[in-house]
Design a protein around this motif. Sequence first.
Motif, PDB file in Angstrom:
ATOM      1  N   ILE A 137       0.662  -1.265  -0.062  1.00 58.46           N
ATOM      2  CA  ILE A 137       0.075  -0.109   0.095  1.00 58.46           C
ATOM      3  C   ILE A 137       0.963   1.300   0.227  1.00 58.46           C
ATOM      4  CG2 ILE A 137      -1.904   1.261   1.096  1.00 58.46           C
ATOM      5  CD1 ILE A 137      -2.521  -1.370   2.464  1.00 58.46           C
ATOM      6  N   PRO A 138       1.742   1.376   0.930  1.00 59.65           N
ATOM      7  CA  PRO A 138       2.490   2.594   0.911  1.00 59.65           C
ATOM      8  C   PRO A 138       3.325   2.678  -0.190  1.00 59.65           C
ATOM      9  CG  PRO A 138       3.170   1.089   2.936  1.00 59.65           C
ATOM     10  CD  PRO A 138       2.116   0.439   2.242  1.00 59.65           C
ATOM     11  N   MET A 139       3.733   1.491  -0.782  1.00 60.22           N
ATOM     12  CA  MET A 139       4.729   1.679  -1.980  1.00 60.22           C
ATOM     13  C   MET A 139       4.076   2.134  -3.240  1.00 60.22           C
ATOM     14  SD  MET A 139       7.758   1.155  -2.871  1.00 60.22           S
ATOM     15  CE  MET A 139       8.961   0.668  -4.076  1.00 60.22           C
ATOM     16  N   ALA A 140       2.647   1.756  -3.347  1.00 58.06           N
ATOM     17  CA  ALA A 140       1.930   2.335  -4.357  1.00 58.06           C
ATOM     18  C   ALA A 140       1.612   3.893  -4.425  1.00 58.06           C
ATOM     19  CB  ALA A 140       0.404   1.543  -4.489  1.00 58.06           C
ATOM     20  N   ARG A 141       1.520   4.084  -3.282  1.00 62.20           N
ATOM     21  CA  ARG A 141       1.545   5.807  -2.934  1.00 62.20           C
ATOM     22  C   ARG A 141       2.880   6.585  -3.283  1.00 62.20           C
ATOM     23  NH1 ARG A 141      -1.422   8.750   1.721  1.00 62.20           N
ATOM     24  NH2 ARG A 141      -1.902   9.954   0.027  1.00 62.20           N
ATOM     25  N   MET A 142       3.939   5.806  -2.770  1.00 62.46           N
ATOM     26  CA  MET A 142       5.024   6.533  -2.957  1.00 62.46           C
ATOM     27  C   MET A 142       5.444   6.480  -4.488  1.00 62.46           C
ATOM     28  SD  MET A 142       7.690   7.569  -1.242  1.00 62.46           S
ATOM     29  CE  MET A 142       8.647   7.150   0.172  1.00 62.46           C
ATOM     30  N   LEU A 143       5.321   5.576  -5.066  1.00 67.18           N
ATOM     31  CA  LEU A 143       5.476   5.492  -6.610  1.00 67.18           C
ATOM     32  C   LEU A 143       4.726   6.683  -7.187  1.00 67.18           C
ATOM     33  CD1 LEU A 143       5.774   1.633  -7.549  1.00 67.18           C
ATOM     34  CD2 LEU A 143       7.639   3.331  -7.341  1.00 67.18           C
ATOM     35  N   GLY A 144       3.533   6.659  -6.935  1.00 69.54           N
ATOM     36  CA  GLY A 144       2.650   7.865  -7.359  1.00 69.54           C
ATOM     37  C   GLY A 144       3.465   9.080  -6.879  1.00 69.54           C
ATOM     38  N   LEU A 145       3.762   9.301  -5.789  1.00 69.68           N
ATOM     39  CA  LEU A 145       4.393  10.569  -5.537  1.00 69.68           C
ATOM     40  C   LEU A 145       5.499  10.914  -6.158  1.00 69.68           C
ATOM     41  CD1 LEU A 145       4.008  10.597  -1.626  1.00 69.68           C
ATOM     42  CD2 LEU A 145       2.715  12.196  -3.096  1.00 69.68           C
ATOM     43  N   MET A 146       6.359   9.839  -6.456  1.00 62.85           N
ATOM     44  CA  MET A 146       7.656  10.215  -6.980  1.00 62.85           C
ATOM     45  C   MET A 146       7.404  10.279  -8.655  1.00 62.85           C
ATOM     46  SD  MET A 146       9.867   7.438  -4.920  1.00 62.85           S
ATOM     47  CE  MET A 146      11.539   7.964  -5.457  1.00 62.85           C
ATOM     48  N   GLY A 147       6.262  10.087  -9.136  1.00 61.67           N
ATOM     49  CA  GLY A 147       6.076  10.049 -10.421  1.00 61.67           C
ATOM     50  C   GLY A 147       6.332   8.882 -11.505  1.00 61.67           C
ATOM     51  N   LEU A 148       6.588   7.760 -10.580  1.00 59.57           N
ATOM     52  CA  LEU A 148       7.029   6.608 -11.214  1.00 59.57           C
ATOM     53  C   LEU A 148       6.070   5.228 -11.305  1.00 59.57           C
ATOM     54  CD1 LEU A 148      10.765   6.440  -9.474  1.00 59.57           C
ATOM     55  CD2 LEU A 148      10.256   6.795 -11.649  1.00 59.57           C
ATOM     56  N   ALA A 149       4.835   5.770 -10.791  1.00 59.03           N
ATOM     57  CA  ALA A 149       3.738   4.765 -11.038  1.00 59.03           C
ATOM     58  C   ALA A 149       3.583   4.150 -12.463  1.00 59.03           C
ATOM     59  CB  ALA A 149       2.523   5.268 -10.554  1.00 59.03           C
ATOM     60  N   GLY A 150       3.708   2.924 -12.189  1.00 59.83           N
ATOM     61  CA  GLY A 150       3.411   2.188 -13.657  1.00 59.83           C
ATOM     62  C   GLY A 150       4.514   2.288 -14.751  1.00 59.83           C
ATOM     63  N   SER A 151       5.547   2.716 -14.253  1.00 58.71           N
ATOM     64  CA  SER A 151       6.805   2.502 -15.295  1.00 58.71           C
ATOM     65  C   SER A 151       7.894   1.392 -14.829  1.00 58.71           C
ATOM     66  CB  SER A 151       7.462   4.143 -15.186  1.00 58.71           C
ATOM     67  OG  SER A 151       8.129   4.130 -13.963  1.00 58.71           O
ATOM     68  N   THR A 152       8.697   1.535 -15.936  1.00 61.40           N
ATOM     69  CA  THR A 152       9.955   0.616 -15.623  1.00 61.40           C
ATOM     70  C   THR A 152      10.828   1.081 -14.623  1.00 61.40           C
ATOM     71  OG1 THR A 152       9.626  -0.354 -17.897  1.00 61.40           O
ATOM     72  CG2 THR A 152      11.568  -0.711 -16.737  1.00 61.40           C
ATOM     73  N   PRO A 153      11.130   2.085 -14.692  1.00 57.27           N
ATOM     74  CA  PRO A 153      12.038   2.758 -13.572  1.00 57.27           C
ATOM     75  C   PRO A 153      11.492   2.632 -12.109  1.00 57.27           C
ATOM     76  CG  PRO A 153      11.875   4.267 -15.331  1.00 57.27           C
ATOM     77  CD  PRO A 153      10.969   3.314 -15.699  1.00 57.27           C
ATOM     78  N   GLY A 154      10.257   2.745 -11.973  1.00 58.60           N
ATOM     79  CA  GLY A 154       9.357   2.478 -10.839  1.00 58.60           C
ATOM     80  C   GLY A 154       9.914   1.035 -10.300  1.00 58.60           C
ATOM     81  N   LEU A 155       9.633   0.032 -11.309  1.00 61.27           N
ATOM     82  CA  LEU A 155       9.817  -1.233 -11.032  1.00 61.27           C
ATOM     83  C   LEU A 155      11.215  -1.608 -10.710  1.00 61.27           C
ATOM     84  CD1 LEU A 155       7.494  -3.429 -13.548  1.00 61.27           C
ATOM     85  CD2 LEU A 155       7.418  -3.171 -11.127  1.00 61.27           C
ATOM     86  N   ILE A 156      12.108  -0.968 -11.320  1.00 66.11           N
ATOM     87  CA  ILE A 156      13.811  -1.062 -10.986  1.00 66.11           C
ATOM     88  C   ILE A 156      13.721  -0.718  -9.681  1.00 66.11           C
ATOM     89  CG2 ILE A 156      16.022  -0.465 -11.685  1.00 66.11           C
ATOM     90  CD1 ILE A 156      14.885   0.161 -14.659  1.00 66.11           C
ATOM     91  N   LEU A 157      13.227   0.445  -9.242  1.00 64.82           N
ATOM     92  CA  LEU A 157      13.528   0.938  -7.904  1.00 64.82           C
ATOM     93  C   LEU A 157      12.860  -0.018  -6.901  1.00 64.82           C
ATOM     94  CD1 LEU A 157      14.200   3.458  -5.803  1.00 64.82           C
ATOM     95  CD2 LEU A 157      11.635   3.986  -6.064  1.00 64.82           C
ATOM     96  N   VAL A 158      11.716  -0.713  -6.918  1.00 68.50           N
ATOM     97  CA  VAL A 158      11.157  -1.775  -6.152  1.00 68.50           C
ATOM     98  C   VAL A 158      12.163  -2.858  -5.888  1.00 68.50           C
ATOM     99  CG1 VAL A 158       9.344  -2.918  -5.550  1.00 68.50           C
ATOM    100  CG2 VAL A 158       9.001  -0.798  -6.584  1.00 68.50           C
ATOM    101  N   HIS A 159      12.643  -3.394  -7.047  1.00 71.33           N
ATOM    102  CA  HIS A 159      13.508  -4.448  -7.035  1.00 71.33           C
ATOM    103  C   HIS A 159      14.853  -4.199  -6.516  1.00 71.33           C
ATOM    104  CE1 HIS A 159      10.598  -7.437  -8.790  1.00 71.33           C
ATOM    105  NE2 HIS A 159      10.426  -6.382  -9.848  1.00 71.33           N
ATOM    106  N   VAL A 160      15.664  -3.203  -6.680  1.00 72.99           N
ATOM    107  CA  VAL A 160      16.707  -2.668  -6.146  1.00 72.99           C
ATOM    108  C   VAL A 160      16.548  -2.628  -4.687  1.00 72.99           C
ATOM    109  CG1 VAL A 160      18.458  -1.109  -5.441  1.00 72.99           C
ATOM    110  CG2 VAL A 160      17.682  -1.658  -7.925  1.00 72.99           C
ATOM    111  N   VAL A 161      15.457  -1.997  -4.111  1.00 70.34           N
ATOM    112  CA  VAL A 161      15.088  -1.731  -2.568  1.00 70.34           C
ATOM    113  C   VAL A 161      15.296  -3.033  -1.926  1.00 70.34           C
ATOM    114  CG1 VAL A 161      13.461  -0.850  -1.166  1.00 70.34           C
ATOM    115  CG2 VAL A 161      14.262   0.752  -3.039  1.00 70.34           C
ATOM    116  N   TYR A 162      14.345  -4.030  -2.554  1.00 74.56           N
ATOM    117  CA  TYR A 162      14.056  -5.124  -1.753  1.00 74.56           C
ATOM    118  C   TYR A 162      14.947  -6.328  -2.238  1.00 74.56           C
ATOM    119  CZ  TYR A 162      10.021  -2.577  -0.541  1.00 74.56           C
ATOM    120  OH  TYR A 162       9.304  -1.794   0.132  1.00 74.56           O
ATOM    121  N   GLY A 163      15.949  -6.065  -3.008  1.00 72.13           N
ATOM    122  CA  GLY A 163      17.105  -6.840  -3.100  1.00 72.13           C
ATOM    123  C   GLY A 163      18.280  -6.759  -2.459  1.00 72.13           C
ATOM    124  N   ILE A 164      18.513  -5.326  -2.152  1.00 74.51           N
ATOM    125  CA  ILE A 164      19.719  -4.792  -1.513  1.00 74.51           C
ATOM    126  C   ILE A 164      20.189  -5.853  -0.156  1.00 74.51           C
ATOM    127  CG2 ILE A 164      20.884  -2.936  -0.160  1.00 74.51           C
ATOM    128  CD1 ILE A 164      19.351  -1.314  -1.468  1.00 74.51           C
TER     129      ILE A 164
END
Lengths: 299, 293
Positions: free
Chosen positions: B139-166
């Motif tokens: 839920i917060p991730m969906a909001r955060m991606l929206g706030l960052m203007g990355l919702a529904g985009s490939t860079p947004g998904l890259i960010l998500v996967h980097v964060v939870y992969g580190i």
Amino acid sequence: MATQSIDADFRTRLQDWIPKLVLSPSLAVILVFVYGFILYTGYLSFTDSKMLPSNTLVGWENYTKLWALSSWITAIKNLAIFSSLYIVICTLIGLTLAIFLDQKIRGEGVLRPIYLYPMALSFIVTGTAWKWFLDPGIGLEHTMHLWGWESFSFNWIKDRDMAIYTVVIAAVWQTSGFVMAMFLAGLRGIDNEILKAAQIDGASNWQLYRRIVIPLLRPAFLSAFVILSHLAIKSYDLVIALTGGGPGRATELPATFMYSYTFTRNSMGIGAASAVIMLMTIAAIMIPYLYAELKEKKE
Amino acid sequence: MSAATQDTAVRTGRVARTFIYLVLLLFALFYLLPFFVMLTNSLKPLSEITGGNMMSLPQVWTLDAWRSAWSTAQIGVEPTGLKPYFLNSLLMVVPAVAISTMLGALNGYVLTKWRFRGDTILFGLMLFACFIPFQIVLIPMARMLGLMGLAGSTPGLILVHVVYGIGFTTLYFRNYYASFPTELVKAAMIDGAGFFRIFWRIMLPVSGPIAVVSVIWQFTNIWNDFLFGASFADLDSMPMTVALNNLVNSSTGVKEYNVHFAGAILAALPTLFVYIVAGRYFVRGLMAGSVKG
């Protein structure tokens, strides 16, 4: 001379800071995106959020509602059935295969990748394959009928009471080879002299494994348990691809429950509460394990 | 995981050995069967599947289902096949794997060779992050991606996967570097080498085995991810797994099983390829890195 020492001083101080600077972006990201988000979801679980987050606090209402929902109870029961069977069967198969493969087997190099490859697949692919394989109309049952075994019946995937076991079958297929690899690595790490000594003392193979080898595999058992329980609680894609949570809601798990309540049924508060309970369950398993791991390494 | 060079002390009789081989072969069959069925049926025309036996080889061999799955099958509203989604996945996986592995290497280096007060606690925090059920952040991730203007985009998904992969990549590199002699690093420091110089010249050149583990782990996890893709991607950034699920579960028209199978194999090919090429290094490195620690 003086400037040089100041310069050197600055450099050493910089060297002190660089490691922390390098670590800080990762740390900041984890603090916000993991711990901050956990707090936020926790907060939402105490609000009356529906489709959008709301700031009206309602106390424990979402949690009482959650435990009164029959579909949540089903999800919890399913998770209990699924995770216990999944963990036990994967461990048994993994251990058996590892012990058997460790008997100087010809063709080990061929067998190992065959056991391991399902781990490379996505649960969506696994689910698609098994959904069809288990479909009575065209899969296994149909094939057996064509081969002349007319009375053969295997329609678990369509049966409300049995469908959760098909999820177990597919999940075991996917991960048991990986568990085998973990046990095999453990077996290969055991000193053969211990085994030889025990044999000279007249121990049978059965006693050898039961009394000596299996106790020595304790770390591998622990790692397998932690990884498998973690995978079990997270299971989402497999259910989506294999049964879609059905028939009816018979194979709903907490992960699918959370998703549907939050995003399709517009009950974000209840969805958040269910996510918090999932996190608590994992934390109860993981924190003691991680604590022990990190403490051990310090020594 | 070295091959059967070790001399196992256990002796087994002939009956027992036959039994062992039988069990091992049966399990090989169990693991191979679903894939075999998918492969053979993806090479049949649809009529042979619905009317015939799934275990039999195709009477008419055809690549039509593969062609359809790749470029013409209907996913969503457009008959695009899986091709654009395959590319989406690639565009997402490659940067996400590269960034998370690089960060993991740097973090592991700091946490083992530049230790400071409280570093174990920080590592514990990162490690626990690997094991959270992702439902807690959706839920917060969906909001955060929206706030960052990355919702529904490939860079947004890259960010998500980097964060939870580190967390995982840091774990691998930390455990690996822990067994690397710190004296060498100390000696280089005395010779005046700085933080990055030591990293480039001393640590990175020996990091091959664990880099392989980190890359394979991240690649398979991110390529196979469904939850984040389903939650945060839109039609233009949808990854392969989500597209495959849409293809298989689209309710309109006849169920083209052969196309579904071809699509499923297409979705599995990159990770299978990686496992076949580098799988043995993976298991070996994983065991060295995570179990013994």
